[in-house]
Design a protein around this motif. Structure first.
Motif, PDB file in Angstrom:
ATOM      1  N   GLN A 146     -13.080   2.104   3.695  1.00  0.00           N
ATOM      2  CA  GLN A 146     -12.107   2.970   4.363  1.00  0.00           C
ATOM      3  C   GLN A 146     -12.713   3.551   5.624  1.00  0.00           C
ATOM      4  O   GLN A 146     -13.905   3.865   5.691  1.00  0.00           O
ATOM      5  N   THR A 148       0.820  -1.216   0.000  1.00  0.00           N
ATOM      6  CA  THR A 148       0.000   0.000   0.000  1.00  0.00           C
ATOM      7  C   THR A 148       0.850   1.261   0.000  1.00  0.00           C
ATOM      8  O   THR A 148       0.338   2.349   0.293  1.00  0.00           O
ATOM      9  N   ARG A 153      -1.577   4.317  -0.297  1.00  0.00           N
ATOM     10  CA  ARG A 153      -2.981   4.123   0.045  1.00  0.00           C
ATOM     11  C   ARG A 153      -3.185   3.959   1.545  1.00  0.00           C
ATOM     12  O   ARG A 153      -4.241   4.289   2.069  1.00  0.00           O
ATOM     13  N   SER A 154      -2.201   3.418   2.250  1.00  0.00           N
ATOM     14  CA  SER A 154      -2.337   3.198   3.679  1.00  0.00           C
ATOM     15  C   SER A 154      -0.963   3.024   4.308  1.00  0.00           C
ATOM     16  O   SER A 154      -0.041   2.505   3.677  1.00  0.00           O
ATOM     17  N   HIS A 205      -8.487   8.275   8.334  1.00  0.00           N
ATOM     18  CA  HIS A 205      -7.428   8.629   7.384  1.00  0.00           C
ATOM     19  C   HIS A 205      -6.267   7.651   7.548  1.00  0.00           C
ATOM     20  O   HIS A 205      -5.437   7.815   8.451  1.00  0.00           O
ATOM     21  N   PRO A 206      -6.176   6.648   6.703  1.00  0.00           N
ATOM     22  CA  PRO A 206      -5.104   5.651   6.860  1.00  0.00           C
ATOM     23  C   PRO A 206      -3.734   6.149   6.426  1.00  0.00           C
ATOM     24  O   PRO A 206      -2.744   5.435   6.576  1.00  0.00           O
ATOM     25  N   THR A 207      -3.644   7.363   5.865  1.00  0.00           N
ATOM     26  CA  THR A 207      -2.349   7.895   5.439  1.00  0.00           C
ATOM     27  C   THR A 207      -1.748   8.850   6.476  1.00  0.00           C
ATOM     28  O   THR A 207      -0.778   9.544   6.181  1.00  0.00           O
ATOM     29  N   VAL A 247      -1.920   3.665  13.441  1.00  0.00           N
ATOM     30  CA  VAL A 247      -2.837   4.267  12.473  1.00  0.00           C
ATOM     31  C   VAL A 247      -4.268   4.079  12.975  1.00  0.00           C
ATOM     32  O   VAL A 247      -4.689   2.965  13.262  1.00  0.00           O
ATOM     33  N   PHE A 272      -8.215   2.451   8.417  1.00  0.00           N
ATOM     34  CA  PHE A 272      -7.796   1.415   7.474  1.00  0.00           C
ATOM     35  C   PHE A 272      -8.421   1.706   6.122  1.00  0.00           C
ATOM     36  O   PHE A 272      -9.387   2.485   6.002  1.00  0.00           O
ATOM     37  N   SER A 273      -7.863   1.070   5.107  1.00  0.00           N
ATOM     38  CA  SER A 273      -8.385   1.186   3.748  1.00  0.00           C
ATOM     39  C   SER A 273      -8.067  -0.089   2.989  1.00  0.00           C
ATOM     40  O   SER A 273      -6.903  -0.474   2.872  1.00  0.00           O
ATOM     41  N   TYR A 274      -9.105  -0.756   2.492  1.00  0.00           N
ATOM     42  CA  TYR A 274      -8.954  -1.986   1.723  1.00  0.00           C
ATOM     43  C   TYR A 274      -9.778  -1.855   0.448  1.00  0.00           C
ATOM     44  O   TYR A 274     -10.918  -1.373   0.478  1.00  0.00           O
ATOM     45  N   VAL A 297      -0.839   1.478   7.361  1.00  0.00           N
ATOM     46  CA  VAL A 297      -1.085   0.455   8.371  1.00  0.00           C
ATOM     47  C   VAL A 297       0.021  -0.598   8.330  1.00  0.00           C
ATOM     48  O   VAL A 297       0.363  -1.115   7.256  1.00  0.00           O
TER      49      VAL A 297
END
Length: 380
Positions: A162, A56, A120-121, A165-167, A149, A152-154, A123
């Motif tokens: 999402q 990611t 994208r993440s 904010h996973p970033t 974090v 999450f974002s998958y 995590v």
């Protein structure tokens, strides 16, 4: 006789305690009104690399990330060309932290980590050793550690799930101070300067009066509405901490700022107890105009069970709009307020006539423009 004396003594003590509480009502310590002007926090920033991401991280379109990974590998004796770096398990990030005053070498700091590429993440990632510097580019701390974090974002086959904010991530105690902060409290003239959190000439004057009664007249003066200069006694150069502790305990009654704070999103109105409104009459009414349009389809006529062809004699289907206008005017409601009314009285009266939050905000703005609201109106 003893009982009478005891009763009079208790009454006397009660009166003294009541007067003392009345005199100190609304008083605030100096340490809550001002701070040492020479004492402040500093901002730290650094650029680093997060590794360990599960595909990611940044893509190969981010030249900065590729160059950073190349430079990192060079430190370990590996010369991998930039165009050969293909891993999406790394991401370029910015690391920020706040360095408090009086920080010493070995202290721990919380750090914030944010992605600057197209990751994208973050995590599961770990921040590699990152130097953190002030605006003068001098390094004061080093940051490193696993990221925490709060999201999450998958994604799979175009579907994305999402949360938050996973970033952006956080590392508790993720930085260690390498360089102590030297803070000069007393200036070259043997004085300390306190800066008011909210500049005000009246409050500054009251602080100087309170200080003069404790440390002697002439040892404190107001430079302006925000700064109070205090002379450190010459016989206590080594007892600075005790001296500052003594003066910061001094209680002062600050001058209040009359204001009304309105939150337009939630409809919340907050005002001080002393905010008054001059005699005013508010006429409130609503005019609602509703315009609606319906579209009807007009089909060409037919003969029997046969519909005339659309190319015949220019006959075709038409969409015909049908518009209706409805005007509804509510009865105007008047609200009159006498002399000495408070903002709370106005809001209560408007609530009784079922005025909405937006209407209350608009009315307050109108009263302010009319000069009847004697306070600062803040709209958030």
């Amino acid at each position: 006789m003893v009982n009478k004396v005891l009763v009079h003594l208790l009454c006397f003590i009660f009166v003294l305690s009541f007067e003392a509480s009345a005199n100190t009502k609304g008083s605030v310590r100096l340490k809550d009104l001002a701070r040492l002007a020479s004492v402040k926090d500093s901002a730290l920033v650094g650029y680093g690399i997060v590794t360990g991401l599960a595909g990611t991280g940044d893509s190969t379109r981010n030249s900065a990330t590729l160059q950073s990974v190349h430079n990192m590998l060079l430190r370990f004796g590996l010369n991998v060309p930039t165009d050969q770096v293909r891993s999406r398990n790394a991401a370029a990030v910015m690391v920020t932290a706040t360095l408090p005053a009086y920080s010493q070498s070995g202290d721990k700091l919380d750090v914030n980590v944010t992605s600057i590429g197209d990751a994208r993440s973050l995590v599961g990632g770990t921040l590699l050793l990152t130097p953190m510097a002030m605006s003068d580019r001098d390094i004061y701390a080093m940051a490193q550690g696993p990221l925490s974090v709060g999201g999450f974002s998958y994604d799979l086959n175009g579907n994305v799930v999402q949360k938050n904010h996973p970033t952006a991530a956080h590392i508790p105690d993720g930085a260690t101070v390498d360089r102590s902060v030297n803070t000069a409290i007393v200036n070259g003239d043997g004085k300390v300067v306190y800066k008011l959190h909210r500049p005000d000439f009246e409050t500054a004057s009251r602080i100087v009066d309170s200080l003069s009664r404790v440390i002697g007249a002439g040892n404190a003066k107001a430079l302006d509405a925000a700064r109070i200069e205090i002379r450190v006694p010459g016989n206590k150069p080594t007892e600075l901490v005790s001296f500052l502790t003594q003066i910061e305990r001094i209680e002062v009654v600050p001058d209040s700022h009359l204001m009304v704070v309105v939150n337009e999103r939630t409809g919340t109105v907050v005002s001080g107890a002393e905010v008054v409104i001059s005699p005013v009459t508010v006429a409130h009414g609503n005019l609602n105009v509703a315009i609606s349009t319906e579209y009807q389809v007009s089909q060409p006529f037919g003969v029997g069970n046969v519909i005339i062809d659309s190319d015949f004699a220019g006959v075709r289907t038409e969409v015909v709009p049908k518009t209706s206008i409805n005007v509804e005017e509510q009865q105007t409601v008047s609200v009159s307020l006498p002399q000495g009314s408070k903002v709370s009285d106005l809001v209560t009266a408007l609530n009784k006539v079922h005025a909405s939050s937006r209407d209350i905000i608009t009315i307050l703005q109108g009263i302010k423009r009319a000069g009847a609201l004697h306070a600062e109106l803040i709209i958030q």
